[in-house]
Design a protein around this motif. Structure first.
Motif, short mmCIF file in Angstrom:
data_model
loop_
_atom_site.label_atom_id
_atom_site.label_comp_id
_atom_site.label_asym_id
_atom_site.label_seq_id
_atom_site.Cartn_x
_atom_site.Cartn_y
_atom_site.Cartn_z
N THR A 503 0.86 -1.17 0.00
CA THR A 503 0.00 0.00 0.00
C THR A 503 0.90 1.22 0.00
O THR A 503 2.14 1.10 0.01
N ARG A 504 0.32 2.40 0.00
CA ARG A 504 1.14 3.61 0.04
C ARG A 504 2.01 3.65 1.28
O ARG A 504 3.11 4.20 1.26
N GLU A 505 1.56 3.01 2.37
CA GLU A 505 2.28 3.08 3.65
C GLU A 505 3.12 1.85 3.93
O GLU A 505 4.08 1.92 4.69
N LEU A 506 2.76 0.70 3.37
CA LEU A 506 3.34 -0.57 3.78
C LEU A 506 4.13 -1.20 2.64
O LEU A 506 3.65 -1.29 1.52
N ASP A 545 27.87 -14.54 3.56
CA ASP A 545 26.61 -14.62 2.82
C ASP A 545 25.50 -13.99 3.66
O ASP A 545 25.31 -14.37 4.83
N HIS A 546 24.78 -13.03 3.06
CA HIS A 546 23.73 -12.29 3.77
C HIS A 546 22.35 -12.72 3.28
O HIS A 546 22.13 -12.91 2.08
N TYR A 547 21.42 -12.81 4.24
CA TYR A 547 20.00 -13.03 3.94
C TYR A 547 19.20 -12.08 4.84
O TYR A 547 19.31 -12.15 6.07
N VAL A 548 18.43 -11.19 4.23
CA VAL A 548 17.69 -10.18 4.97
C VAL A 548 16.26 -10.11 4.43
O VAL A 548 16.04 -10.14 3.22
N ALA A 549 15.29 -10.01 5.35
CA ALA A 549 13.90 -9.82 4.94
C ALA A 549 13.22 -8.96 6.00
O ALA A 549 13.52 -9.09 7.20
N GLY A 550 12.33 -8.07 5.55
CA GLY A 550 11.69 -7.20 6.52
C GLY A 550 10.45 -6.53 5.99
O GLY A 550 10.07 -6.69 4.82
N VAL A 551 9.83 -5.75 6.86
CA VAL A 551 8.63 -5.01 6.54
C VAL A 551 8.81 -3.58 7.02
O VAL A 551 9.46 -3.34 8.05
N GLU A 552 8.26 -2.63 6.27
CA GLU A 552 8.38 -1.21 6.61
C GLU A 552 7.02 -0.54 6.49
O GLU A 552 6.31 -0.74 5.51
N TYR A 553 6.70 0.24 7.51
CA TYR A 553 5.40 0.92 7.55
C TYR A 553 5.63 2.40 7.79
O TYR A 553 6.24 2.80 8.77
N ASN A 554 5.16 3.24 6.83
CA ASN A 554 5.30 4.69 6.91
C ASN A 554 3.92 5.32 6.87
O ASN A 554 3.44 5.73 5.81
N PRO A 555 3.24 5.44 8.03
CA PRO A 555 1.89 5.99 8.03
C PRO A 555 1.85 7.48 7.70
O PRO A 555 0.81 8.01 7.35
N SER A 556 3.00 8.17 7.82
CA SER A 556 3.07 9.59 7.49
C SER A 556 4.50 9.94 7.16
O SER A 556 5.41 9.10 7.26
N GLN A 557 4.71 11.20 6.78
CA GLN A 557 6.06 11.65 6.44
C GLN A 557 6.95 11.79 7.66
O GLN A 557 8.16 11.98 7.52
N ILE A 558 6.40 11.68 8.85
CA ILE A 558 7.20 11.91 10.06
C ILE A 558 7.38 10.65 10.89
O ILE A 558 8.04 10.68 11.93
N LEU A 559 6.81 9.53 10.47
CA LEU A 559 6.87 8.31 11.27
C LEU A 559 7.24 7.12 10.40
O LEU A 559 6.67 6.91 9.33
N GLN A 560 8.21 6.34 10.87
CA GLN A 560 8.62 5.12 10.19
C GLN A 560 8.71 3.98 11.20
O GLN A 560 9.31 4.12 12.27
N LEU A 561 8.11 2.85 10.86
CA LEU A 561 8.19 1.64 11.67
C LEU A 561 8.73 0.53 10.78
O LEU A 561 8.27 0.35 9.65
N SER A 562 9.71 -0.23 11.25
CA SER A 562 10.27 -1.28 10.43
C SER A 562 10.77 -2.43 11.29
O SER A 562 11.08 -2.26 12.48
N ALA A 563 10.84 -3.61 10.66
CA ALA A 563 11.41 -4.80 11.30
C ALA A 563 12.16 -5.58 10.23
O ALA A 563 11.67 -5.73 9.10
N GLU A 564 13.35 -6.05 10.58
CA GLU A 564 14.18 -6.82 9.65
C GLU A 564 14.78 -8.02 10.36
O GLU A 564 15.33 -7.89 11.46
N GLY A 565 14.66 -9.18 9.74
CA GLY A 565 15.40 -10.35 10.19
C GLY A 565 16.63 -10.53 9.33
O GLY A 565 16.61 -10.25 8.12
N PHE A 566 17.74 -10.98 9.90
CA PHE A 566 18.98 -11.11 9.15
C PHE A 566 19.75 -12.36 9.56
O PHE A 566 19.65 -12.85 10.68
N LEU A 567 20.50 -12.86 8.61
CA LEU A 567 21.40 -14.00 8.82
C LEU A 567 22.67 -13.75 8.02
O LEU A 567 22.61 -13.44 6.82
N LYS A 568 23.82 -13.87 8.68
CA LYS A 568 25.12 -13.78 8.01
C LYS A 568 25.88 -15.08 8.29
O LYS A 568 26.01 -15.49 9.44
#
Length: 793
Positions: A503-506, A545-568
């Motif tokens: 979506t525009r935010e997610l 070797d890197h493996y990364v996956a995540g989600v990012e949520y930007n409900p507005s221009q002033i707020l960012q929420l994100s989560a990332e899982g990683f493996l090296k």
């Protein structure tokens, strides 16, 4: 007293009525560098704005002093948000904003500009810190290397060091770029072969923005396993000459910038520390002194060609404080253990950029050098040459050339190029070491040239009305050190990243890649009996070797929420033949990393979850909170089981906030929690032997129990208060920074060093010397205040 109050009131009233800041700038096409007319330019979060003229120029008047960002919008281009700009009454602020064209048709959904930056090549694992956060970061004292520690996933092992430890990787696994020029050393008193040191070299006066990659590295940035940090510098003022002086926690500095004719501007600064005086008064056992210089000169030849020169240099001296009367046990231990050290380092380079119809071409040429000298006498007794335990002299010299092209063809963006480096490494070492049950003397000279070469390419595309970004890149690297590293196909380094906007935010983000890093020169150049033993051992590039996956949520221009899982997953890590441990476990101390025989047999892994929330209200509140769950483990060469590395913090929690108050007051807080770090207990049996103690001047670690113990978790609270006086002719800033040092427990030591008799039994205590190092448990609640002053006109 009345006269003092009258002066203060006049001073404050002058400030209150002087609100006349000006910004002058230009908006350009990011691909062709052509000026863009009729672009709407607005101060972010306000309705105050302007429109560019036919040459892309704009001006904004009557601005309130402080930090602002600008937003730009134009038909056929993506909305853009500028980097931070500091507005004052005394000087005109200059900014260049670049906009990227879009293939979206009129009427399609427009993606709103986001201040939380993301690039096509690295849509995941990329963060940035702007000027306002750099200038007001609590506890950092305007030290860029400490500001970096505010990034999510970045751990620290001590308040007094700037080791960059990213997502469980070691301090030698990151690379640094200053305006596109690679800078090997960004800290004073650097650990050779790693990245750490107690104080940063880069002057905060120069920095506009810092970009931090913890994964999804662009293909044109090689030799990194855990992090890439890009420091983007300001241009010199194009209106008039400016002067800035500052007095900080450890140094005094002066910065000058301004125009040289119509097409050229410059910045130059010098800094000198006064730590040696403070440490002497406090009767600390060591007396550090550092000096550094930095410059930038940029010439815009015409609209299609520009040339930039940068330079960064430092001179560091580290002496022992032998004038302490009646030193205590801890002071005596440190005096007996630390070597006298002198370093100097510099990086100088030029970047030529040519813009054409579909993109630009870049040529970067640079040279850097590190000189590292140190010596040590047992008990600091230099009267007898037999007491010499260390005499070390080393040079690392690199000459680098990188050529790259960036092209945009329809929805595709291509970046490709090549690099070639000529390096020289020298080392003259005399050292007493103890292994195999006896003291031995290491004495060798090495001097060799190394050619390094690489090619890279990356293709990125926006699809589905800019909702999907996909980027595919690769690198090939090699050198002429040995047959095990000469074939670039053996270092084939692919990488793939993608971001899909649900979506525009997610959005969903992911990346994977294989990355390589050359082992340190100290390992490449180690000799035994005039033989490069690590060349014989077929030393290889380190792989991750890197493996990364995540989600990012930007409900507005002033707020960012994100989560990332990683493996090296690591392979080919150098392992010490003497101690049978991976070099991934060392590098956070003063001295040299890798100056020994090693083999490329180390394997390891780092994995976890990173959660981030950022809030950026330009009016008054700015902050973030991040939590990283991380495990860092390497295989024990003896047992084959995974054991924690020295960087296995488990938990990292950082909360940071600044609040702008009335009358240009601001206040900031930063709290850090770091899980207890593993440590290796002392080998008291070996340490108690006089030949062993005399060779090192300190205790030995028991690597058969590597990282079998843990320190307690520690935390730190930093508080900062800023007050700015924006006068018509000059700007004065005052800041008060308080560090509440964390609760940290160091390993204690109580040992009697003595000889053994013919039967292998220790002699009586009367025939030995007692050494004590008390555990450092009482730092919690220790207040470290700093008053800083910045004066600019």
């Amino acid at each position: 007293m009345k006269s003092i109050y009258t002066i203060i009131l006049i001073f404050i009233s002058t400030v209150l009525f002087a609100q006349n800041g000006i910004i002058k700038g230009q908006v350009l096409d990011a691909t062709t560098n052509e000026p863009l007319p009729f672009v709407n330019v607005v101060v972010f979060g306000t309705t105050l704005g302007s429109v560019t003229d036919l040459d892309g120029n704009f001006q904004l008047f009557g601005l309130k002093p402080g930090f602002v960002r600008l937003t730009t919008s134009f038909v056929g281009y993506k909305d853009a948000i500028s980097q931070d700009i500091e507005v004052s009454n005394a000087n005109v602020a200059n900014i260049v904003i670049k906009m990227e064209s879009t293939d979206q048709e009129l009427g399609e959904v427009t993606v709103t500009a986001n201040p939380f930056r993301k690039t096509e090549e690295s849509p995941v694992s990329l963060r940035s810190i702007g000027l306002s956060e750099i200038e007001t970061n609590p506890g950092a004292n305007r030290d860029i290397s400490k500001v970096i520690q505010s990034f999510p996933g970045v751990a620290t092992v001590s308040t007094f060091r700037n080791d960059i430890i990213i997502r469980g990787g070691g301090p030698a696994e990151s690379v640094f770029y200053l305006d596109g020029i690679e800078v090997p050393n960004i800290n004073h008193f650097a650990t050779q072969g790693a990245s750490g040191g107690p104080v940063g070299i880069i002057n905060a006066d120069f920095i506009r923005e810092v970009k931090y990659y913890s994964g999804a590295f662009p293909a044109n940035r090689g030799d990194a396993l855990s992090g890439v940090l890009e420091f983007n510098q300001m241009d010199g003022n194009s209106e008039k000459t400016k002067f800035r002086a500052s007095l900080g926690a450890a140094e005094v500095s002066a910065t000058l910038d301004g125009p040289i004719g119509e097409k050229t501007n410059y910045m130059v600064s010098v800094r000198r520390s006064y730590l040696q005086f403070l440490f002497g008064v406090l009767e600390l056992p060591f007396l550090p002194t550092f000096n550094d210089m930095q410059f930038k000169v940029k010439t815009r030849i015409d609209s299609k060609n520009e040339l930039t020169f940068i330079g960064l240099g430092a001179i560091d001296q580290f002496d022992l404080n032998k004038g302490i009367e009646e030193p205590d046990e801890s002071q005596e231990f440190i005096l007996s253990n630390i070597a006298v050290n002198e370093q100097w380092t510099y990086t100088i380079g030029g970047v030529y950029k040519h813009f054409h119809k579909t993109g630009n071409s870049t040529v970067a040429l640079s040279r850097n050098m590190l000189n590292n000298d140190s010596f040590k006498y047992f008990d600091n007794d230099e009267s007898d040459p037999a007491n010499l335990t260390l005499d070390y002299h080393s040079w690392e010299i690199e000459n680098k050339l990188r050529v790259e092209n960036t092209n945009r063809i329809n929805a595709f963006k291509f970046n490709y190029g090549a690099n070639i480096d000529l390096a020289r490494y020298t080392n003259e070492t005399y050292q007493k070491r103890f292994f195999g049950g006896q003291a031995v003397e290491i004495n060798y000279d090495t001097d060799f040239l190394l050619w390094k070469y690489g090619i890279f390419g990356q293709a990125s595309r926006n699809m589905l009305a800019d909702r999907l970004i996909v980027s595919l890149g690769l690198r090939l690297d090699g050198n002429n050190y040995s047959s095990s590293m000469s074939n670039p196909l053996d270092q084939f380094s692919p990488r793939l990243s993608a971001s899909y906007q649900l979506t525009r935010e997610l959005s969903l983000n992911a990346s994977t890649g294989r990355f390589y890093q050359l082992p340190p020169y100290t390992s490449l150049g180690y000799r035994v009996n005039d033989e490069l033993v690590n060349k014989t051992n077929q030393l290889r590039y380190i792989r991750a070797d890197h493996y990364v996956a995540g989600v990012e949520y930007n409900p507005s221009q002033i707020l960012q929420l994100s989560a990332e899982g990683f493996l090296k997953q690591y392979a080919n890590y150098p392992v010490s033949v003497k101690d049978n441990i991976s070099l991934a476990n060392i590098g956070n101390d003063f001295g040299v990393l890798g100056d020994e025989e090693v083999i490329s047999s180390g394997e390891g892994r780092a994995y976890g979850l990173e959660i981030l929330a950022r809030y950026n209200n330009r009016k008054n509140l700015n902050g973030n909170i991040s939590y990283t769950l991380v495990r860092s483990e390497f295989k024990d060469p003896a047992s084959g089981t995974y054991i924690p590395t020295t960087w296995d913090t488990k938990h990292l929690l950082t909360a940071f906030a600044t609040y702008k108050m009335m009358n240009d007051w601001s206040m900031g807080l930063k709290w850090r929690f770091v899980g207890g770090l593993p440590y290796t207990p002392y080998d008291l049996e070996t340490s108690a032997l006089i030949p062993a103690w005399e060779a090192r001047g300190g205790p030995y670690l028991d690597y058969s129990r590597i990282n079998s113990e843990r320190f307690r978790a520690f935390h730190q609270l930093d508080v900062r208060v800023d007050k700015a006086f924006y006068l018509e002719k000059f700007t004065l800033k005052l800041y008060f920074d308080i560090q509440n040092a964390y609760n940290y427990k160091a390993q204690s030591l109580d040992i009697v060093v003595r000889e053994k008799d013919a039967n292998g039994n220790y002699l009586t205590l009367d025939n030995g010397t007692r050494y004590q190092l008390r555990s450092i448990e009482n730092l919690a609640g220790t207040i470290l205040p700093t008053l800083g002053i910045i004066f600019e006109f």
